[in-house]
Design a protein around this motif. Structure first.
Motif, short mmCIF file in Angstrom:
data_model
loop_
_atom_site.label_atom_id
_atom_site.label_comp_id
_atom_site.label_asym_id
_atom_site.label_seq_id
_atom_site.Cartn_x
_atom_site.Cartn_y
_atom_site.Cartn_z
N THR A 1 -3.72 -0.54 6.05
CA THR A 1 -3.22 -1.30 4.91
C THR A 1 -3.32 -2.79 5.30
OG1 THR A 1 -0.94 -1.55 5.69
CG2 THR A 1 -1.47 0.52 4.57
N ILE B 1 0.03 4.60 12.57
CA ILE B 1 -0.74 3.61 11.81
C ILE B 1 -1.48 4.21 10.60
CG2 ILE B 1 -2.93 3.80 13.10
CD1 ILE B 1 -2.38 0.51 13.23
N ILE C 1 12.06 3.23 5.82
CA ILE C 1 10.74 3.34 6.44
C ILE C 1 10.78 2.68 7.81
CG2 ILE C 1 8.27 2.84 6.26
CD1 ILE C 1 9.21 4.86 4.13
N GLY D 1 9.69 -6.24 -5.66
CA GLY D 1 8.97 -7.07 -4.69
C GLY D 1 9.28 -8.51 -5.02
N ARG D 2 8.72 -9.42 -4.20
CA ARG D 2 9.08 -10.82 -4.41
C ARG D 2 8.39 -11.44 -5.62
NH1 ARG D 2 7.67 -12.31 1.56
NH2 ARG D 2 6.17 -10.72 0.96
N ALA E 1 0.83 -1.20 0.00
CA ALA E 1 0.00 0.00 0.00
C ALA E 1 0.87 1.26 0.00
CB ALA E 1 -0.90 -0.03 1.23
N1 LIG Z 1 0.65 0.36 7.75
C1 LIG Z 1 1.11 0.99 8.80
O1 LIG Z 1 0.35 1.40 9.68
C2 LIG Z 1 2.57 1.24 8.98
C3 LIG Z 1 2.96 2.04 10.05
C4 LIG Z 1 4.32 2.28 10.24
C5 LIG Z 1 5.24 1.74 9.37
N2 LIG Z 1 4.81 0.98 8.33
C6 LIG Z 1 5.83 0.42 7.45
O2 LIG Z 1 5.58 0.78 6.12
C7 LIG Z 1 6.09 -0.23 5.25
C8 LIG Z 1 5.01 -0.64 4.25
O3 LIG Z 1 3.91 -1.10 4.95
P1 LIG Z 1 2.47 -1.25 4.27
O4 LIG Z 1 1.50 -0.86 5.30
O5 LIG Z 1 2.44 -0.63 2.93
O6 LIG Z 1 2.43 -2.83 4.20
P2 LIG Z 1 2.16 -3.82 2.98
O7 LIG Z 1 2.09 -5.18 3.59
O8 LIG Z 1 1.03 -3.32 2.15
O9 LIG Z 1 3.52 -3.66 2.14
C9 LIG Z 1 4.72 -4.25 2.49
C10 LIG Z 1 5.35 -4.79 1.22
O10 LIG Z 1 6.61 -5.37 1.53
C11 LIG Z 1 6.71 -6.56 0.76
N3 LIG Z 1 7.67 -7.48 1.33
C12 LIG Z 1 7.55 -8.23 2.45
N4 LIG Z 1 8.63 -9.01 2.59
C13 LIG Z 1 9.45 -8.75 1.55
C14 LIG Z 1 10.71 -9.24 1.13
N5 LIG Z 1 11.37 -10.18 1.83
N6 LIG Z 1 11.26 -8.75 0.00
C15 LIG Z 1 10.61 -7.81 -0.72
N7 LIG Z 1 9.42 -7.31 -0.39
C16 LIG Z 1 8.84 -7.78 0.73
C17 LIG Z 1 5.30 -7.13 0.77
O11 LIG Z 1 5.12 -8.08 -0.25
C18 LIG Z 1 4.48 -5.86 0.55
O12 LIG Z 1 4.35 -5.58 -0.82
C19 LIG Z 1 6.57 -1.38 6.15
O13 LIG Z 1 7.96 -1.28 6.31
C20 LIG Z 1 5.87 -1.10 7.44
O14 LIG Z 1 6.57 -1.59 8.54
C21 LIG Z 1 3.51 0.71 8.11
#
Ligand SMILES: NC(=O)c1ccc[n+]([C@@H]2O[C@H](COP(=O)([O-])OP(=O)(O)OC[C@H]3O[C@@H](n4cnc5c(N)ncnc54)[C@H](O)[C@@H]3O)[C@@H](O)[C@H]2O)c1
Length: 261
Positions: A201, A198, A150, A47-48, A27
């Motif tokens: 997503t 937060i 991030i 991505g993977r 997201a």
């Molecule tokens: N959603 C939140 O509230 C929030 C808050 C703080 C920080 N974050 C951080 O933001 C970032 C993105 O989060 P999001 O909410 O978009 O989550 P999301 O799950 O939508 O996206 C995370 C992405 O990382 C990819 N991923 C996971 N393991 C991987 C790997 N080994 N190699 C390559 N890609 C990999 C997943 O396939 C996914 O596309 C993360 O680092 C998360 O910790 C999110």
């Protein structure tokens, strides 16, 4: 002192820049890809699984910018090396790196399965380090680079919701960000973190579905709402741009006042 209005107006322009975004199918990754493209950057999303990157690629292409999808598991060094080679082949350089790939697993600390704990560390910490390490080499050669890691507010403070892996993994990202900023300033590489509170997503679906936990989160955000896409894009464009040329080693909290008290 001369005030150059034209230069200042152009500070956020990313035309001619090449951005690489790990976790580009997620997201946040998709939004950042589109946001950087709006300001002129060509964007590589990784991505993977290739098919999951389709939407992010289309989003960038629709904005009239070049887009490329590359597979990469950020926790595997060979994958990261190949990813960097492909981006260099296609674009010849990498100006901006955003390390979005990450996972969250929650469990009471006393019962946390160690394999789950390790997986969070492998993807969030090792994956961020490997991406920075290999893209950093390219940026060093170029004498220019903007790295945005991030993090999360969970790297700043604990939480009752079972974050004994995720929290420390994000604290490690904060530490890595400061270390790389100090080490690579001499190569004209800026390294900063965005630490969101937060936003809704797939990563936070569990919290959204747990009314009690959701209330705990909401009660801790002075501005009274979750983060939204635009909040994240604004911070990313800023840190990727000339407007942040003198900013390095910082953790930018995009958190509605969460860490302020
Ligand atoms: N959603 C939140 O509230 C929030 C808050 C703080 C920080 N974050 C951080 O933001 C970032 C993105 O989060 P999001 O909410 O978009 O989550 P999301 O799950 O939508 O996206 C995370 C992405 O990382 C990819 N991923 C996971 N393991 C991987 C790997 N080994 N190699 C390559 N890609 C990999 C997943 O396939 C996914 O596309 C993360 O680092 C998360 O910790 C999110």
């Amino acid at each position: 002192m001369e005030f150059n209005a034209a230069k200042i107006k152009n500070m956020f322009n990313l035309e001619g820049k090449v951005a690489l975004i790990t976790g580009g199918a997620g997201a946040l990754g998709e939004s950042i890809a589109a946001g950087l493209a709006v300001y002129g950057a060509d964007v590589v999303v990784t991505g993977r699984t290739l098919s999951t990157l389709e939407k992010a690629v289309q989003g960038v292409a629709q904005l009239g910018r070049k887009a490329l999808a590359v597979t990469c598991d950020v926790s595997k060094e060979d994958d990261v090396i190949k990813m960097v080679e492909k981006v260099k082949e296609a674009f010849g350089k990498i100006d901006i790196l955003v390390t979005v790939a990450g996972i969250a697993k929650r469990s009471p600390a006393e019962d946390f399965p160690i394999d789950d704990w390790q997986q969070v560390m492998d993807i969030n910490v090792r994956g961020t380090f490997l991406s920075c390490k290999h893209v950093g080499k390219v940026m060093k050669e170029q004498g220019y680079g903007k790295i945005i890691t991030i993090s999360s507010v969970r790297g700043f403070a604990g939480h009752p919701g079972g974050y004994a892996a995720y929290g420390p993994s994000k604290a490690a990202i904060d530490g890595l960000t400061k270390q790389l900023a100090a080490e690579w300033a001499k190569y004209n590489i800026n390294v900063n973190a965005i630490a969101p509170t937060i936003f809704w997503t797939p990563l936070t679906q569990q919290v959204l579905e747990d009314e009690k936990l959701k209330q705990i989160f909401m009660s801790r955000i002075p501005l009274g709402r979750a983060a939204v896409t635009e909040d994240m894009v604004g911070a990313s464009v800023y840190l990727a741009s000339a407007a942040a040329d003198f900013i390095t080693g910082q953790i930018l909290y995009v958190d509605g006042g969460c860490t302020a008290g």
